[in-house]
Motif scaffolding. Structure first.
Motif, mmCIF file in Angstrom:
data_model
loop_
_atom_site.group_PDB
_atom_site.id
_atom_site.type_symbol
_atom_site.label_atom_id
_atom_site.label_comp_id
_atom_site.label_asym_id
_atom_site.label_seq_id
_atom_site.Cartn_x
_atom_site.Cartn_y
_atom_site.Cartn_z
ATOM 1 N N ASN A 115 0.826 -1.217 0.000
ATOM 2 C CA ASN A 115 0.000 0.000 0.000
ATOM 3 C C ASN A 115 0.859 1.264 0.000
ATOM 4 O OD1 ASN A 115 -2.366 -1.625 0.177
ATOM 5 N ND2 ASN A 115 -2.009 -1.811 2.379
ATOM 6 N N ILE A 116 1.886 1.276 -0.830
ATOM 7 C CA ILE A 116 2.769 2.443 -0.905
ATOM 8 C C ILE A 116 2.030 3.577 -1.599
ATOM 9 C CG2 ILE A 116 4.976 3.321 -1.737
ATOM 10 C CD1 ILE A 116 5.977 0.399 -1.757
ATOM 11 N N ASP A 117 2.116 4.740 -0.977
ATOM 12 C CA ASP A 117 1.415 5.917 -1.483
ATOM 13 C C ASP A 117 2.414 7.068 -1.545
ATOM 14 O OD1 ASP A 117 -0.861 7.427 -2.273
ATOM 15 O OD2 ASP A 117 -1.057 8.196 -0.231
ATOM 16 N N LEU A 118 2.400 7.809 -2.626
ATOM 17 C CA LEU A 118 3.266 8.971 -2.782
ATOM 18 C C LEU A 118 2.391 10.160 -3.134
ATOM 19 C CD1 LEU A 118 6.643 9.174 -4.598
ATOM 20 C CD2 LEU A 118 4.883 10.868 -5.071
ATOM 21 N N VAL A 119 2.494 11.215 -2.337
ATOM 22 C CA VAL A 119 1.759 12.444 -2.617
ATOM 23 C C VAL A 119 2.716 13.621 -2.512
ATOM 24 C CG1 VAL A 119 -0.480 11.583 -1.808
ATOM 25 C CG2 VAL A 119 1.003 12.780 -0.208
ATOM 26 N N GLN A 120 2.455 14.631 -3.321
ATOM 27 C CA GLN A 120 3.222 15.864 -3.242
ATOM 28 C C GLN A 120 2.327 16.911 -2.622
ATOM 29 O OE1 GLN A 120 2.910 18.862 -5.689
ATOM 30 N NE2 GLN A 120 4.161 19.836 -4.150
ATOM 31 N N VAL A 121 2.836 17.606 -1.608
ATOM 32 C CA VAL A 121 2.057 18.614 -0.902
ATOM 33 C C VAL A 121 2.683 19.981 -1.168
ATOM 34 C CG1 VAL A 121 1.312 19.429 1.365
ATOM 35 C CG2 VAL A 121 1.448 16.979 0.919
ATOM 36 N N GLY A 122 1.873 20.887 -1.654
ATOM 37 C CA GLY A 122 2.316 22.261 -1.871
ATOM 38 C C GLY A 122 1.481 23.191 -1.005
ATOM 39 N N VAL A 123 2.138 23.933 -0.152
ATOM 40 C CA VAL A 123 1.451 24.831 0.770
ATOM 41 C C VAL A 123 1.905 26.254 0.484
ATOM 42 C CG1 VAL A 123 1.153 25.456 3.209
ATOM 43 C CG2 VAL A 123 1.312 23.038 2.561
ATOM 44 N N ILE A 171 6.666 19.311 -0.710
ATOM 45 C CA ILE A 171 7.171 18.145 0.015
ATOM 46 C C ILE A 171 6.516 16.895 -0.571
ATOM 47 C CG2 ILE A 171 7.321 17.010 2.270
ATOM 48 C CD1 ILE A 171 8.873 19.635 2.206
ATOM 49 N N VAL A 172 7.317 15.859 -0.730
ATOM 50 C CA VAL A 172 6.793 14.561 -1.148
ATOM 51 C C VAL A 172 6.657 13.719 0.119
ATOM 52 C CG1 VAL A 172 7.202 12.470 -2.489
ATOM 53 C CG2 VAL A 172 7.830 14.700 -3.432
ATOM 54 N N ILE A 173 5.455 13.176 0.318
ATOM 55 C CA ILE A 173 5.185 12.315 1.465
ATOM 56 C C ILE A 173 4.935 10.915 0.920
ATOM 57 C CG2 ILE A 173 3.656 11.814 3.420
ATOM 58 C CD1 ILE A 173 2.950 14.824 3.438
ATOM 59 N N ILE A 174 5.729 9.966 1.416
ATOM 60 C CA ILE A 174 5.575 8.561 1.003
ATOM 61 C C ILE A 174 5.168 7.764 2.237
ATOM 62 C CG2 ILE A 174 6.670 6.527 0.010
ATOM 63 C CD1 ILE A 174 8.638 8.382 -1.380
#
Length: 188
Positions: free
Chosen positions: A155-163, A181-184
């Protein structure tokens, strides 16, 4: 928690928006042992320990300035459920008196040891346990994703967060972007 609640210096802090997403992905409800690798200012360590009183948080940091900041923040909030380790992951947990398994691991910094740390983390993670890591550099995020697949994380998930935050500019305002930031996240 607001970033302004923490004692900060020249050590990077996991910003509150990224910290909120990372902690949500870790889902610390019912977790007994949580490991924060590369604690920096200690914002993840402190928020996890403060909001989950029954959890034991182990915080590992190799940089003296960051170790001191984490300690100051632990003391500021009067936390008794945090154990600080001065060292570089991976390390011998038995030697450090922390021979246990973890249900959740946060990787905030890896230096040049990314593959070793991910392999070690998988070994000390309970079945069903979660690992969440944050990256600024895309190369490190992609490398981490591939290593996690090879090791066997599910269940690997990669999201990029831009604030972006509101800033005053002359007579008006604009949204000043922070580093994306990339959150894995992954599960054993």
């Amino acid at each position: 928690m607001k970033n302004s609640e923490f004692i900060v210096g020249k050590v990077p802090i996991t910003k509150e928006e990224v910290r909120a997403i990372s902690l949500a992905k870790l889902d610390l409800s019912g977790v007994c042992n949580f490991l924060d690798i590369g604690s920096g200012t200690g914002s993840v360590t402190v928020e996890a320990a403060l909001k989950n009183k029954d959890i034991r948080v182990t915080s590992i940091e190799k940089d003296q300035a960051a170790l001191d900041l984490t300690r100051l923040n632990i003391e500021k909030f009067g936390l008794k459920n945090v154990v600080q380790v001065d060292g570089t992951a991976p390390l011998d947990l038995e030697e450090a008196g922390l021979d246990t398994c973890y249900q959740a691991i946060f990787l905030g910094g890896s230096g040049e040891n990314l593959e070793d740390i991910l392999t070690w983390s998988y070994q000390i993670l309970d079945q069903g346990g979660k690992l969440v890591s944050n990256f600024i550099l895309l190369e490190n995020a992609i490398k981490s994703y591939k290593i996690m697949e090879e090791i066997g994380f599910k269940n690997i998930d990669l999201v990029q967060v831009g604030v972006s935050v509101l800033e005053k500019l002359g007579g008006g305002h604009y949204l000043k972007p922070r580093n994306p930031i990339v959150i894995i996240s992954g599960e054993k």
